[in-house]
Design an enzyme around this catalytic site. Structure first.
Site, PDB file in Angstrom:
ATOM      1  N   HIS A  46     110.232 106.826  74.624  1.00 41.85           N
ATOM      2  CA  HIS A  46     109.300 107.893  74.239  1.00 41.85           C
ATOM      3  C   HIS A  46     108.653 107.520  72.903  1.00 41.85           C
ATOM      4  CE1 HIS A  46     111.257 111.381  76.707  1.00 41.85           C
ATOM      5  NE2 HIS A  46     111.107 110.273  77.421  1.00 41.85           N
ATOM      6  N   GLU A  48     108.303 109.174  70.198  1.00 42.99           N
ATOM      7  CA  GLU A  48     109.109 109.545  69.036  1.00 42.99           C
ATOM      8  C   GLU A  48     110.211 108.525  68.777  1.00 42.99           C
ATOM      9  OE1 GLU A  48     108.342 111.401  71.734  1.00 42.99           O
ATOM     10  OE2 GLU A  48     108.702 113.516  71.317  1.00 42.99           O
ATOM     11  N   CYS A  76     111.436 116.326  73.227  1.00 45.91           N
ATOM     12  CA  CYS A  76     112.449 116.662  74.230  1.00 45.91           C
ATOM     13  C   CYS A  76     113.823 116.640  73.556  1.00 45.91           C
ATOM     14  CB  CYS A  76     112.389 115.652  75.381  1.00 45.91           C
ATOM     15  SG  CYS A  76     113.022 114.015  74.942  1.00 45.91           S
ATOM     16  N   CYS A  79     114.705 113.190  71.979  1.00 45.38           N
ATOM     17  CA  CYS A  79     113.936 112.858  70.784  1.00 45.38           C
ATOM     18  C   CYS A  79     114.306 113.755  69.605  1.00 45.38           C
ATOM     19  CB  CYS A  79     112.450 112.925  71.081  1.00 45.38           C
ATOM     20  SG  CYS A  79     111.939 111.651  72.266  1.00 45.38           S
TER      21      CYS A  79
END
Length: 145
Positions: A46, A48, A76, A79
């Site tokens: 991801h 992040e 999420c 993260c």
């Protein structure tokens, strides 16, 4: 946030869900990330996570105290967990994530008692631009199928 949106646009151009992230401290960008889940075949890639990893590498430290994570979509649980473990001071995100958002949209993992770190969260910065980018990306995918 505009620079994070540019990362998100670059992710979309690579066929990735358009999410971009930066880690900044005192106006200096320490790490950048854009979704790379499909390209790397890695569910943890991801934006992040990649930005946090880059910032830790830049500082040669696992802790990002004094830093802010700027991201185009609400983090999420994975993260947000990484942000808490990295001891980020603040998260600024654009659009809420009603399916997986961990900063209050779906669940607020910061509110669980017992955590020894808290981070400030601010939302809504350029939210409409981020949401438009995401909607357009998914609209394009639906047209292809």
């Amino acid at each position: 946030m505009r620079l994070a949106l540019a990362e998100a646009e670059a992710a979309a151009a690579q066929g990735e869900v358009p999410v971009g992230a930066l880690v900044v401290r005192e106006g200096r960008i320490l790490g950048r990330g854009r979704n790379a889940v499909e390209r790397l075949k890695d569910p943890t890639a991801h934006a992040e996570m990649l930005a946090i990893t880059a910032a830790c590498t830049a500082l040669d430290d696992r802790r990002l105290t004094g830093c802010t994570l700027v991201v185009t979509l609400e983090p999420c649980p994975m993260c947000l967990g990484a942000a808490l473990n990295a001891r980020l001071d603040r998260i600024v995100y654009a659009a809420p994530e009603p399916k997986f958002g961990a900063c209050g949209s779906r669940v607020d993992l910061r509110a669980i008692p017992g955590y020894n770190h808290r981070c400030q969260v601010d939302s809504g910065v350029l939210a409409e631009q981020s949401a438009d980018l995401l909607r357009g990306f998914f609209r394009g995918l639906r047209r292809q199928s």
